[in-house]
Design a protein around this motif. Structure first.
Motif, PDB file in Angstrom:
ATOM      1  N   GLY A 111     -30.181 -48.495  34.467  1.00  0.00           N
ATOM      2  CA  GLY A 111     -30.260 -47.840  35.768  1.00  0.00           C
ATOM      3  C   GLY A 111     -31.296 -46.738  35.830  1.00  0.00           C
ATOM      4  N   SER A 112     -32.018 -46.517  34.754  1.00  0.00           N
ATOM      5  CA  SER A 112     -32.951 -45.389  34.725  1.00  0.00           C
ATOM      6  C   SER A 112     -34.174 -45.651  35.606  1.00  0.00           C
ATOM      7  CB  SER A 112     -33.397 -45.105  33.291  1.00  0.00           C
ATOM      8  OG  SER A 112     -34.284 -46.098  32.848  1.00  0.00           O
ATOM      9  N   GLN A 113     -34.728 -44.564  36.066  1.00  0.00           N
ATOM     10  CA  GLN A 113     -35.903 -44.642  36.930  1.00  0.00           C
ATOM     11  C   GLN A 113     -37.118 -45.124  36.158  1.00  0.00           C
ATOM     12  OE1 GLN A 113     -36.834 -40.957  38.846  1.00  0.00           O
ATOM     13  NE2 GLN A 113     -38.400 -41.862  40.142  1.00  0.00           N
TER      14      GLN A 113
ATOM     15  N   GLU B 119     -44.254 -56.335  37.402  1.00  0.00           N
ATOM     16  CA  GLU B 119     -44.310 -57.286  38.509  1.00  0.00           C
ATOM     17  C   GLU B 119     -45.651 -57.193  39.240  1.00  0.00           C
ATOM     18  OE1 GLU B 119     -42.023 -57.799  42.730  1.00  0.00           O
ATOM     19  OE2 GLU B 119     -40.793 -57.297  40.977  1.00  0.00           O
TER      20      GLU B 119
ATOM     21  N   ALA C 133     -40.570 -51.993  35.321  1.00  0.00           N
ATOM     22  CA  ALA C 133     -40.357 -53.319  35.905  1.00  0.00           C
ATOM     23  C   ALA C 133     -41.250 -53.526  37.122  1.00  0.00           C
ATOM     24  CB  ALA C 133     -38.884 -53.488  36.277  1.00  0.00           C
ATOM     25  N   ASP C 134     -41.385 -52.496  37.950  1.00  0.00           N
ATOM     26  CA  ASP C 134     -42.260 -52.590  39.129  1.00  0.00           C
ATOM     27  C   ASP C 134     -43.717 -52.789  38.713  1.00  0.00           C
ATOM     28  OD1 ASP C 134     -40.039 -52.235  40.717  1.00  0.00           O
ATOM     29  OD2 ASP C 134     -40.456 -50.111  41.142  1.00  0.00           O
TER      30      ASP C 134
ATOM     31  N   GLN D  65     -37.099 -48.849  35.870  1.00  0.00           N
ATOM     32  CA  GLN D  65     -37.439 -49.446  37.160  1.00  0.00           C
ATOM     33  C   GLN D  65     -38.941 -49.351  37.424  1.00  0.00           C
ATOM     34  OE1 GLN D  65     -35.397 -51.249  39.125  1.00  0.00           O
ATOM     35  NE2 GLN D  65     -37.282 -51.751  40.191  1.00  0.00           N
ATOM     36  N   GLN D  66     -39.543 -48.217  37.076  1.00  0.00           N
ATOM     37  CA  GLN D  66     -40.988 -48.073  37.236  1.00  0.00           C
ATOM     38  C   GLN D  66     -41.731 -49.081  36.372  1.00  0.00           C
ATOM     39  OE1 GLN D  66     -41.478 -43.961  36.177  1.00  0.00           O
ATOM     40  NE2 GLN D  66     -41.382 -43.251  38.308  1.00  0.00           N
TER      41      GLN D  66
END
Length: 154
Positions: free
Chosen positions: A14-16, A26, A22-23, A19-20
């Motif tokens: 759930g960490s930011q 992508e 992963a973004d 997510q960064q």
């Protein structure tokens, strides 16, 4: 100094930062697909294994290539590449930056072809050495004749 407790898996997932990452991954895949499409349109597919998009930002497309000749080839098609990315990429691209990093992108798994062996008869080589010796002055003449004697068949 007290040791920190390891984070739980739920905290990591759930960490930011994750997510960064992963973004970015992508987005990088989308840029690589755009590069593949662009190279296909401009007949540069053979260069694709040697090129990688590093970033698209600040109105610049940044590519990393494995050699200077590839960079030069891309510079000749720079206008077409920029135009393609202007119409297809999210940030508007107005310039192309190419970074050369040798030996980093050789993704080809093909083995290079074996060198072709040319069969040369020793007698032809010896004859040519003797002919050349006749045209030369000493000491080269004696060296060529000695070489011809060395390789003449007994």
């Amino acid at each position: 100094m007290p040791r920190r407790r390891p984070k739980k898996l739920d905290q990591l997932l759930g960490s930011q930062r994750l997510q960064q990452f992963a973004d970015f991954t992508e987005q990088h895949q989308r840029w690589q697909q755009l590069l593949r499409d662009c190279f296909e349109k401009h007949s540069l597919q053979q260069l694709l294994p040697q090129c990688e998009v590093i970033a698209v930002g600040a109105s610049a497309l940044i590519l990393q290539v494995s050699s200077a000749p590839i960079a030069q080839r891309l510079k000749t098609d720079q206008a077409g590449i920029i135009t393609y990315f202007q119409t297809h990429a999210t940030p508007a691209v107005t310039s192309l930056e190419i970074r050369v990093r040798p030996g980093r992108h050789v993704k080809s798994t093909e083995t290079p072809p074996a060198p072709v062996k040319v069969e040369v008869k020793e007698s032809d080589t010896v004859r040519k050495l003797r002919e050349q010796a006749e045209l030369c002055e000493e000491p080269l003449r004696s060296q060529l004749l000695a070489l011809a004697d060395k390789y003449s068949s007994p």
